[in-house]
Design a protein around this motif. Structure first.
Motif, PDB file in Angstrom:
ATOM      1  N   ALA A   1      55.925  69.749 -15.387  1.00  0.00           N
ATOM      2  CA  ALA A   1      56.808  70.823 -14.926  1.00  0.00           C
ATOM      3  C   ALA A   1      58.263  70.525 -15.281  1.00  0.00           C
ATOM      4  O   ALA A   1      59.012  71.430 -15.685  1.00  0.00           O
ATOM      5  CB  ALA A   1      56.663  71.003 -13.414  1.00  0.00           C
ATOM      6  N   LEU A   2      58.683  69.274 -15.152  1.00  0.00           N
ATOM      7  CA  LEU A   2      60.045  68.911 -15.529  1.00  0.00           C
ATOM      8  C   LEU A   2      60.266  69.058 -17.029  1.00  0.00           C
ATOM      9  O   LEU A   2      61.359  69.467 -17.470  1.00  0.00           O
ATOM     10  CB  LEU A   2      60.352  67.490 -15.083  1.00  0.00           C
TER      11      LEU A   2
ATOM     12  N   ALA B   1      60.709  72.785 -17.590  1.00  0.00           N
ATOM     13  CA  ALA B   1      62.016  73.225 -17.102  1.00  0.00           C
ATOM     14  C   ALA B   1      63.138  72.751 -18.027  1.00  0.00           C
ATOM     15  O   ALA B   1      64.076  73.510 -18.315  1.00  0.00           O
ATOM     16  CB  ALA B   1      62.239  72.700 -15.680  1.00  0.00           C
TER      17      ALA B   1
ATOM     18  N   SER C   1      63.119  74.918 -21.126  1.00  0.00           N
ATOM     19  CA  SER C   1      63.736  76.224 -20.870  1.00  0.00           C
ATOM     20  C   SER C   1      65.257  76.114 -20.806  1.00  0.00           C
ATOM     21  O   SER C   1      65.979  76.962 -21.341  1.00  0.00           O
ATOM     22  CB  SER C   1      63.182  76.804 -19.567  1.00  0.00           C
ATOM     23  N   ALA C   2      65.756  75.057 -20.152  1.00  0.00           N
ATOM     24  CA  ALA C   2      67.208  74.871 -20.077  1.00  0.00           C
ATOM     25  C   ALA C   2      67.803  74.586 -21.450  1.00  0.00           C
ATOM     26  O   ALA C   2      68.908  75.034 -21.764  1.00  0.00           O
ATOM     27  CB  ALA C   2      67.525  73.728 -19.112  1.00  0.00           C
TER      28      ALA C   2
END
Length: 374
Positions: free
Chosen positions: A318-319, A322, A325-326
């Motif tokens: 998940a990290l 994320a 995406s960032a």
């Protein structure tokens, strides 16, 4: 060497079983989705297996790291539970040597994931995109199934034909219902046009335009719930069909070759490149985490640490998502990218590996001091 082969076989057997189960589950869900689209006339049933075949590399590159992670936990957990690992430890098998033995098959799995991530998955995504674009360019005749009502154009048109010729150009007992807009002085209301015909035929003109020519039927125009409608009987009725246009999107980053991503400075391209590099790196880091987490007490059971280990893996993934995406949105510099996430979990893995030996050394030192003081 005998111990290495035995441990590698146990890990690879558990890895293969878990990966196969996960692959079947994921492919079943995706196949049901495509099958529903084929039932609605959005896809040709003949291309379903081809699409699934091209999607397998993309599925595998995410399944294999998880399969290895769970395979190590299950294989070594069984060895600890049956006291086999205790016997190996008594003969001089340290956790560092166990980790080195496990990293050998993990390295080969990482190479397979790298091949999938760098080569096969982009090719598969490109082929699937081309097939789906070609499917979007098909006319209703190419996906029509005799004896079944099929929704077309996002549900705005429903088509039915009782019979369809082998060349898919002649229809019998045709029914077509299509939504239309009826403008009235007060507002705009939605109406429906219904066409029924004894037969129909697809005609292709010299310029490539296609017409659906219906014979001996009726046209009904009206609004549901309104008695004001119109009925037209016709001998021949022609409908212009949209001209197929195949437009394959070749510029998507998921379909680009890795060499092309290396030469790009755009954040989105660098994000895709770092994601592809993260897949084989993920295999090695989760191996580092899984080996110490597989240590269980026979009294506690085999699956005690399984749930926390899965949650840790999910947090890792998940990290990464994320951070990707960032990075796409420019919130993270390209030089930083996804590497801090890998660094954090690499540190966690090293702490898990060396925590137990450090505790034993500290306990031995305390025991020596207490014996000296006594």
């Amino acid at each position: 060497m005998i111990v290495f082969r035995y441990l590698s076989r146990e890990v690879l057997l558990a890895f293969s079983a878990v990966s196969a189960v996960l692959l079947v589950i994921i492919m079943s869900g995706r196949f049901i989705k495509y099958l529903a689209q084929a039932a609605q006339g959005m896809l040709d049933p003949g291309v379903l297996l081809l699409i699934m075949g091209y999607r397998i590399p993309g599925f595998l590159q995410l399944i294999l790291p998880l399969g290895l992670f769970l395979g190590i936990l299950l294989a070594y957990g069984r060895l600890y539970l049956e006291s086999e690992m205790t016997v190996l430890t008594a003969t001089g098998m340290s956790e560092q040597r166990l980790l080195s033995y496990t990293l050998v098959p993990a390295f080969f799995i990482a190479l397979v994931c790298a091949w999938l991530s760098f080569v096969l998955t982009p090719q598969g995504v490109q082929n699937v995109a081309q097939i789906l674009n070609e499917q979007d360019a098909l006319t209703e005749f190419d996906t029509l199934v005799p004896g079944r009502f099929q929704a077309m154009r996002d549900g705005s048109r429903v088509t039915y034909a009782q019979e369809l010729s082998g060349g898919r150009d002649e229809l019998r007992s045709v029914f077509i219902s299509e939504k239309r807009d009826v403008r009235k002085p007060s507002d705009k209301e939605e109406g429906i046009t219904v066409l029924v015909a004894q037969s129909g035929r697809q005609e292709i003109q010299e310029d490539g335009s296609r017409y659906l020519v219906l014979h001996d039927g009726y046209r009904y125009d009206g609004t549901p719930g309104d008695a004001d409608y119109r009925v037209i009987h016709y001998d021949t009725y022609g409908v212009l069909l949209p001209k197929p246009e195949i437009e394959v999107k070749m510029g998507e980053r998921e379909t680009m070759r890795t060499a092309e991503l290396l030469g790009s400075d755009q954040p989105r391209m660098q994000s895709e490149l770092q994601w592809r590099l993260s897949i084989p790196l993920l295999v090695l880091i989760v191996t580092l985490i899984a080996v110490p987490l597989s240590r269980v007490n026979p009294r506690q059971g085999r699956f005690l640490k399984l749930l926390p280990a899965i949650l840790l893996y999910m947090a890792y993934l998940a990290l990464l998502v994320a951070a990707r995406s960032a990075l796409d949105k420019g919130r993270i510099p390209v030089a930083v990218g996804l590497w801090p996430v890998h660094g954090v979990f690499l540190l966690i893995g090293l702490l898990l590996v060396y925590w137990q030996p450090m505790r034993l050394k500290l306990a031995q030192r305390r025991a020596q001091k207490e014996s000296q003081n006594a």
